[in-house]
Design an enzyme around this catalytic site. Structure first.
Site, PDB file in Angstrom:
ATOM      1  N   GLY A 126       0.793  -1.225   0.000  1.00 35.84           N
ATOM      2  CA  GLY A 126       0.000   0.000   0.000  1.00 35.84           C
ATOM      3  C   GLY A 126       0.820   1.267   0.000  1.00 35.84           C
ATOM      4  O   GLY A 126       0.330   2.335   0.368  1.00 35.84           O
ATOM      5  N   TYR A 451      15.456  13.904  -8.929  1.00 34.31           N
ATOM      6  CA  TYR A 451      14.378  13.772  -7.949  1.00 34.31           C
ATOM      7  C   TYR A 451      14.210  15.144  -7.310  1.00 34.31           C
ATOM      8  O   TYR A 451      15.081  15.604  -6.559  1.00 34.31           O
ATOM      9  CB  TYR A 451      14.803  12.741  -6.915  1.00 34.31           C
ATOM     10  CG  TYR A 451      13.721  12.093  -6.095  1.00 34.31           C
ATOM     11  CD1 TYR A 451      13.170  10.877  -6.474  1.00 34.31           C
ATOM     12  CD2 TYR A 451      13.279  12.664  -4.903  1.00 34.31           C
ATOM     13  CE1 TYR A 451      12.213  10.238  -5.699  1.00 34.31           C
ATOM     14  CE2 TYR A 451      12.322  12.046  -4.121  1.00 34.31           C
ATOM     15  CZ  TYR A 451      11.795  10.823  -4.524  1.00 34.31           C
ATOM     16  OH  TYR A 451      10.854  10.195  -3.746  1.00 34.31           O
TER      17      TYR A 451
END
Length: 531
Positions: A126, A451
């Site tokens: 998740g 990033y």
């Protein structure tokens, strides 16, 4: 330990005390505004809708309607997910959470859902940050999340070929714990390692923590087994094959839209015994980028080659530097690596870099990054705490999130400038001020994976809308300047508009046809990858 239903990781590991005071102190130094804490709501106050589906008696003992269970499976772990949970905004929740015990249960659950038109969301840990596990399936009568956590064993180890057959629901630490007695490792350590699974890594084409060479899960896969609504696909174990398009490539990155991965044979390595590393400082960012490219193209293949720009270095390591810090690390299972480090440092010196005096060379084992002195250790500790710190900032109405991409070296300067400017404009527009930083998570001979981090003051009642505008602006700049919409975070539902523009039209047609063939009822993770 107690898993947090609303945010990252374990409740007991949340940021607090001196760590929270120091974090908020750094934020106050660069951002104006009040930092008011917002407590997460209790499960009982969420008023979740009643489940719309009742499983057949043969599957009932696999299914949960517990409100805490449903709430914990409603969202992933993106910044916007955490904020919506904190605000009690759970408008899309699964009706049932099913936990199969074996592959037969997976097949039976899939058969039932396909027959009833019930949407199915495969669920690993998740940890999706792109809406990949969200029950956003309004065209279906109900939604069932299939959580594979019970499929968590290493079933077989081939020490001769150095490979293992592993169930897809195993979490990173439990996987490594089962391999450790054999002196072996998968050597795949994403930031989500503690709270993500092998099946999730394969379904999203995850990138590990290592910066070069075999870092993507694609490189570590030997074969896999996938349950689809029309049958089971199992590829043959081979070190390589030229027999047409690879069946594994069809399911790698399919994000639960074509089938449910139940197990895979994975390539293993001996656990590393030798490590060496250092941090190299630069006074000029362009020189730091050039040095990083030289190392990436040298064939040295460092385990760690992470460039932090000046802002990133200051925020996460406390180092003040003009151009940036390159964190270098090497490791090996059978030979010293000091010479490789020294050659990499020599390349950095050619571009004006100065290594720290705390360079290290050590024997021993640890899961994760190659070590490299105090600066690298500070970075590593900060890296592992980042998701918890992000949650603490979200509770205090601070926008704190990241965007990742990859591009070729010749396009990096233009992409870096365009994305930085787009992020700053968007931040100024929606928040008045903020901070934009950049680091390289991975480097290849032909390009880096930048990033970008954004920190800005948010307005509690509108913070998700603020974030969405920043996200859209940065995503547009990435795609317009030759980057990929995702390097290792997958597509999900949130990246769909830009993924649709990135993929070739003939491939989109082929993927659509594959979806129709393997999932005729269209129940598997609707809205991910395809309309």
């Amino acid at each position: 330990m107690t898993r947090s239903w609303w945010g990252w990781g374990n409740v007991e590991d949340a940021v607090g005390g001196a760590e929270l005071d120091a974090l908020l102190g750094r934020v106050r130094a660069v951002m104006p505004g009040e930092l008011t804490d917002h407590e997460p709501p209790g499960i009982a106050s969420l008023d979740l809708p009643r489940p719309r589906a009742t499983p057949p008696a043969s599957l009932a003992d696999l299914c949960s309607v517990d409100p805490a269970d449903r709430a914990a499976h409603a969202h992933g772990k993106a910044f916007r997910d955490v904020v919506r949970n904190l605000q009690g905004d759970l408008r899309h929740v699964p009706d049932l959470v099913a936990r199969p015990r074996d592959e037969r249960d997976v097949t039976d659950l899939l058969d039932w859902c396909a027959g009833e038109g019930i949407a199915v969301i495969p669920f690993g840990g998740g940890s999706s940050v792109v809406g990949g596990v969200e029950a956003r399936c309004d065209d279906h009568p109900a939604v069932v999340t299939i959580d594979l956590e019970r499929l968590n064993r290493v079933l077989e180890i081939d020490t001769t070929s150095r490979a293992a057959r592993i169930q897809a629901g195993v979490y990173g630490p439990h996987l490594e714990g089962q391999l450790r007695p054999h002196g072996l490792t998968l050597r795949h350590f994403p930031q989500s390692f503690e709270f993500s699974t092998l099946g999730g890594w394969l379904a999203t084409r995850a990138g590990g923590h290592y910066a070069t060479l075999y870092t993507h899960i694609d490189d570590l896969l030997e074969s896999m087994r996938v349950v689809t609504p029309v049958g089971v696909s199992e590829s043959r174990r081979l070190p390589g094959s030229g027999a047409g398009p690879s069946p594994d490539r069809l399911f790698l990155g399919s994000e639960g839209t074509l089938g449910i991965i139940t197990e895979a044979w994975m390539r293993l390595r001996e656990r590393p015994r030798r490590r060496a590393g250092t941090a190299v400082r630069f006074s000029d960012y362009g020189s730091a980028v050039a040095a990083t490219r030289a190392v990436a193209q040298s064939g040295l293949n460092p385990a760690n080659c992470r460039l932090l720009d000046a802002t990133e270095a200051l925020i996460n390591t406390g180092v003040s530097v003009g151009g940036g810090v390159l964190v270098l690390g090497f490791e090996s299972a059978d030979h010293p690596v000091r010479a490789s480090l020294e050659r990499a440092v020599e390349l950095c010196r050619d571009h004006g870099g100065e290594p720290s005096a705390d360079a290290g060379d050590s024997a021993g084992e640890s899961d994760g990054d190659a070590r490299g002195g105090s600066t690298a250790e500070t970075w590593r500790s900060s890296f592992l705490r980042m998701p918890y710190q992000r949650d603490a900032l979200a509770r205090h109405s601070v926008i704190a999130e990241t965007f990742e991409t990859a591009c070729t070296w010749d396009r990096f300067d233009a992409l870096h400038q365009a994305v930085t400017e787009a992020a700053r404009r968007a931040v100024d527009e929606v928040a008045g001020s903020g901070v934009v930083a950049c680091r390289f998570t991975h480097v290849y001979p032909d390009g880096p994976a930048p990033y970008f981090s954004v920190y800005a003051p948010g307005r509690w009642g509108d913070i998700v809308g603020q974030w969405d505008l920043i996200k859209a602006a940065v995503s547009e700049a990435i795609v317009a300047n030759g980057g990929t919409i995702t390097h290792h975070h997958a597509v999900g539902r949130d990246h769909r508009p830009w993924y649709d523009r990135q993929r070739p039209a003939p491939f989109a047609a082929a993927l659509t046809a594959a979806k129709s063939a393997l999932d005729p009822a269209g129940v598997l993770n609707p809205g991910v990858l395809l309309p």
